[in-house]
Design a protein around this motif. Structure first.
Motif, PDB file in Angstrom:
ATOM      1  N   SER A 177      37.552  13.000  33.190  1.00 25.30           N
ATOM      2  CA  SER A 177      36.256  13.119  32.527  1.00 25.30           C
ATOM      3  C   SER A 177      35.245  13.770  33.473  1.00 25.30           C
ATOM      4  CB  SER A 177      35.753  11.739  32.101  1.00 25.30           C
ATOM      5  OG  SER A 177      35.487  10.934  33.255  1.00 25.30           O
ATOM      6  N   GLU A 178      34.117  14.193  32.914  1.00 25.56           N
ATOM      7  CA  GLU A 178      33.060  14.797  33.738  1.00 25.56           C
ATOM      8  C   GLU A 178      32.559  13.804  34.779  1.00 25.56           C
ATOM      9  OE1 GLU A 178      28.567  16.715  33.261  1.00 25.56           O
ATOM     10  OE2 GLU A 178      29.891  16.543  31.510  1.00 25.56           O
ATOM     11  N   ARG A 186      32.489  14.318  38.923  1.00 24.22           N
ATOM     12  CA  ARG A 186      31.248  14.245  39.713  1.00 24.22           C
ATOM     13  C   ARG A 186      31.309  13.164  40.791  1.00 24.22           C
ATOM     14  NH1 ARG A 186      27.469  17.567  37.905  1.00 24.22           N
ATOM     15  NH2 ARG A 186      27.570  18.345  35.761  1.00 24.22           N
ATOM     16  N   VAL A 228      33.507  21.069  37.112  1.00 25.26           N
ATOM     17  CA  VAL A 228      33.138  20.473  35.818  1.00 25.26           C
ATOM     18  C   VAL A 228      33.270  21.505  34.706  1.00 25.26           C
ATOM     19  CG1 VAL A 228      31.192  19.578  34.463  1.00 25.26           C
ATOM     20  CG2 VAL A 228      31.658  18.655  36.747  1.00 25.26           C
ATOM     21  N   ASP A 229      32.807  22.733  34.983  1.00 28.12           N
ATOM     22  CA  ASP A 229      32.901  23.803  33.991  1.00 28.12           C
ATOM     23  C   ASP A 229      34.360  24.078  33.627  1.00 28.12           C
ATOM     24  OD1 ASP A 229      31.894  25.721  32.294  1.00 28.12           O
ATOM     25  OD2 ASP A 229      31.930  27.307  33.794  1.00 28.12           O
ATOM     26  N   VAL A 248      37.019  22.019  34.065  1.00 30.16           N
ATOM     27  CA  VAL A 248      37.665  20.848  33.465  1.00 30.16           C
ATOM     28  C   VAL A 248      37.229  20.654  32.013  1.00 30.16           C
ATOM     29  CG1 VAL A 248      37.739  18.321  33.550  1.00 30.16           C
ATOM     30  CG2 VAL A 248      38.087  19.642  35.630  1.00 30.16           C
ATOM     31  N   CYS A 249      35.939  20.872  31.736  1.00 30.18           N
ATOM     32  CA  CYS A 249      35.418  20.613  30.387  1.00 30.18           C
ATOM     33  C   CYS A 249      35.680  21.758  29.406  1.00 30.18           C
ATOM     34  CB  CYS A 249      33.914  20.327  30.449  1.00 30.18           C
ATOM     35  SG  CYS A 249      33.502  18.818  31.356  1.00 30.18           S
ATOM     36  N   LYS A 250      35.684  23.006  29.896  1.00 29.78           N
ATOM     37  CA  LYS A 250      35.782  24.149  28.992  1.00 29.78           C
ATOM     38  C   LYS A 250      37.182  24.757  28.923  1.00 29.78           C
ATOM     39  CE  LYS A 250      30.933  25.562  29.455  1.00 29.78           C
ATOM     40  NZ  LYS A 250      30.026  26.683  29.837  1.00 29.78           N
ATOM     41  N   PRO A 277      41.231  21.691  28.889  1.00 28.60           N
ATOM     42  CA  PRO A 277      41.820  21.135  27.653  1.00 28.60           C
ATOM     43  C   PRO A 277      42.711  22.130  26.920  1.00 28.60           C
ATOM     44  CG  PRO A 277      39.520  20.488  27.829  1.00 28.60           C
ATOM     45  CD  PRO A 277      39.770  21.486  28.929  1.00 28.60           C
TER      46      PRO A 277
END
Length: 278
Positions: A138-139, A143, A177-178, A180-182, A185
């Motif tokens: 997760s974000e 972090r 984060v960019d 992993v989140c964008k 997936p």
């Protein structure tokens, strides 16, 4: 016996049952997946034209769902039942649609159209990794990581270049984060886009019930996607013309080549502090 490429990491698992009910499990590499097209009768419409049946790709892919059994004869002539599970998927996936069947008297062609998506073919339900499927953190988890943990995470998913391009920890955190989140997936979702396919066109009644040789009567065409312009082209011999992707998914495909959706390139410039060059 086919010689498999040594560097191929893609695997399938086969469970076989012979007449003694002994079960054997084998891990093997593959270069392409051969899909059997179900035989369907041809009908004529009110105008006398032949109606070619269709079958969705998801139905044909059931061969590799880990549940369905296929009948086979081994080298000793013993009848077996096999089932297949995909343990890993490659960057490029080749699907061979087995349209042609040869017996002692003639060669036959199955004209059934296998309908498939040109984009976002999801094979997630057909993969069974031995160690389970990876889930992106997760974000909040990202972090809370230190620099070494961030670098290890990016290396694990094949993007150490992100860590190498970041100067400050804050830049590394935002870039990770960019990613992993964008991007991650999609990378883990076992989704594929079509990049090329080969079709064999012939009259639907050719190759049925011994009516001529389908390989002598038919012709091959190739459809290729040009990534830079997002344009599809139809190629036959020296003739090249533009075509629409909607027509490719319902063609008499013989060979399909899919590319796995890769991680997007991260734009690091927005994470680099002002006045710092790289």
């Amino acid at each position: 016996k086919k010689k498999e490429p040594k560097k191929e990491n893609t695997k399938a698992i086969i469970s076989g049952e012979d007449t003694s009910m002994e079960e054997v499990t084998v891990d093997t590499n593959f270069l392409q997946l051969t899909l059997d097209i179900p035989e369907k009768p041809l009908f004529r419409d009110d105008d006398g034209g032949l109606v070619i049946p269709q079958e969705p790709l998801v139905t044909v892919m059931k061969k590799f769902d880990g549940i369905s059994f296929s009948d086979a004869i081994n080298k000793s002539g013993i009848a077996q039942r096999k089932r297949y599970r995909l343990l890993e998927l490659p960057p490029y996936l080749i699907l061979h649609l087995a349209r042609f069947k040869t017996n002692n008297y003639s060669r036959e062609k199955n004209p059934t159209i296998v309908a498939f998506p040109v984009k976002n073919l999801d094979l997630g339900s057909y993969t069974f990794p031995k160690n389970g499927k990876k889930q992106p953190p997760s974000e909040a988890d990202v972090r809370s990581m230190n620099v070494k943990e961030l670098q290890a995470l990016l290396k694990e998913f094949g993007r150490p270049d992100i860590a190498a391009s970041a100067i400050e920890k804050s830049d590394l955190v935002e870039a990770t984060v960019d990613f992993v989140c964008k991007s991650l997936p999609d990378l883990l979702a076992d989704k594929y886009d079509l990049v090329a396919n080969i079709t064999h066109d012939s009259p639907a009644d050719v190759g049925r019930e011994g009516k001529h040789d389908p390989l002598q009567e038919g012709s091959y065409k190739c459809f290729v996607h040009h990534n830079a312009t997002n344009q599809w082209y139809e190629i036959q011999d020296l003739h090249v013309q533009e075509t629409m992707p909607q027509l490719i998914g319902v063609s008499e495909s013989y060979l399909l080549i899919f590319e796995r959706k890769s991680a997007q390139h991260v734009d690091f410039s927005k994470y680099i502090s002002e006045g710092v060059s790289r």
